[in-house]
Design an enzyme around this catalytic site. Sequence first.
Site, mmCIF file in Angstrom:
data_model
loop_
_atom_site.group_PDB
_atom_site.id
_atom_site.type_symbol
_atom_site.label_atom_id
_atom_site.label_comp_id
_atom_site.label_asym_id
_atom_site.label_seq_id
_atom_site.Cartn_x
_atom_site.Cartn_y
_atom_site.Cartn_z
ATOM 1 N N THR A 276 0.744 -1.311 0.138
ATOM 2 C CA THR A 276 0.162 0.218 0.176
ATOM 3 C C THR A 276 0.816 0.683 -0.384
ATOM 4 O O THR A 276 0.785 1.879 -0.782
ATOM 5 C CB THR A 276 -0.824 -0.133 1.259
ATOM 6 N N PHE A 402 -7.325 4.719 4.870
ATOM 7 C CA PHE A 402 -7.075 3.990 5.760
ATOM 8 C C PHE A 402 -7.920 3.428 6.603
ATOM 9 O O PHE A 402 -7.861 3.031 7.597
ATOM 10 C CB PHE A 402 -6.196 4.437 6.811
ATOM 11 N N CYS A 409 -6.568 1.255 10.582
ATOM 12 C CA CYS A 409 -5.307 0.835 9.816
ATOM 13 C C CYS A 409 -4.348 1.186 11.021
ATOM 14 O O CYS A 409 -3.918 2.326 10.994
ATOM 15 C CB CYS A 409 -3.900 1.869 8.897
#
Length: 487
Positions: A276, A402, A409
């Site tokens: 990512t 996120f 995250c």
Amino acid sequence: MANTWSGQRLPTPEGRRPVFGHVFQLDRRAVVQSILRLTEGLGPLVEIDILGQRFVFVTGAELAREFNDETRFRKSLPPGILALRSFAGDGLFTAYSDEPNWQLAHDLLAPAFTKAAMQSYHPVMLGAASELIDKWDRAPGPVDVTADMTRLTLETIGRTSFGQDFGSFERDEQHPMVGAMLAALTTGQRMAGTTALPGVGRLLRRRLERKVADQIGYAERFVDDVIARRRAAGDAHRHDLLGIMLDDAHPETGERLSDVNIRYQVLTFLVAGHETTSGALSFALYYLSRNPEVLRKAQAETDAILGSDPDAEPTYDQVARFRYLRKVLDEALRLWPTAPGYGRGPRETTVLSTGHTMTPEDTAIMMLPAVHRDPEVWGPTADQFDPERPRPKLGGASNRPFGTGERACIGRQFALHEAVLVLARLLHRYDLAGDPSYRLKVSERLTLVPKGFELTVTRRTPGAAEAPIEAEDEAPAVCPFTGQPAS
Ligand code: MNH
């Protein structure tokens, strides 16, 4: 059966066929982009049928905000994520929220993402950035941006979290672990698309399973070896992510992670921790190379903070001062959220603002590239790259690269620190020139990354900047664990 949506009819693209659904309208190698195209104009809640399996997507920002309400909804695992459990088990990313190992690992690993921990990663991140720079200094021609960003982020997560050097900058080909992880993940996902097909599906799955068994085997042996070597090192070893998992017990319950779960976590962090961020860096560099005025401002910011020595490395505290670069990164992640979606389901049966009833067995997938470009919120220029665009109507609620809530995250600060630090060093040192005839293509692995994007980098002489640039409107700080603005 899961995800029936109580038999309700939802808006769905034309051309749905019995048994096959929309499968002929999907590009197997670009499913996310196919779905974005198919669902356009049908939002905010759209159903796609893949071989009899129903997938419901949220494409509108207002509705996504409704789903982000943690009191009504929580993370759910759509088939594509569920399929990863054969590889990542009940690791942090693929665990159900009420599975005991989620809370245990979440609590145990939180100390690996505190400010103190980040400060200890900072020199390691600088080291990886320097290796990238050595490579780019010597590059005889254009550099393959995505490949080099993947080298960088794999080294960073490997070294900071597991003390593992992959030697990515010493080899021409990617480390075999990258291929093994990607094969395991993409095959898992492809298998998920066939689960509703009994006969053919089973054959197809078995073929894919065999194909991927070797790759999974390699990845598992690699990880077990990392763990074994660390154990053999005795007490002398470091207190990084792996050290915490091996040594620490939960402060209240005294519980520890099992060996199987530690393997799942190592695989999870290796994958989640590099793909990512690599994509985010690559998209940011793409937009910088396409927007000379933005590049100039970003370079002026690096000059103002780092001065005229092209070898200058930012200190930990300086990284937070690159406000303009941070906006560039945020804007790149808005347009191309490299983790393009996340699943949500209601805690109790509920009626959505669209009038549809949703039970806890139903899942909706937040389609982030659509949510992040919803013109209702972002206006008519939603598709354009503009790091200085005003904050949208819904603020951060319409921008969730996120994720959200307790399952947001855990590596957000890690990724942002790493990405800003690397961009700062690169823009301070180089001018970037892309091929003007290149048109952005996005390749879909587990995540989204630019495809075939090359840059010619030439050394520049950092100037003593006239005046330091200060960002005008500062976004409020966001809690890394909840994704909500910190009050
Ligand atoms: Mn990350 C969860 C995006 C970098 C480790 N990450 C998520 C989710 C999104 C996400 C979205 C939520 C998914 C869901 O709700 O199903 N992550 C990103 C992006 C970047 C990123 C866009 C970089 C840019 N992530 C990182 C890094 C690490 C990491 C770096 C590790 C150091 N992420 C995770 C883990 C989870 C996660 C672990 C699962 C957390 C949990 O569920 O408790």
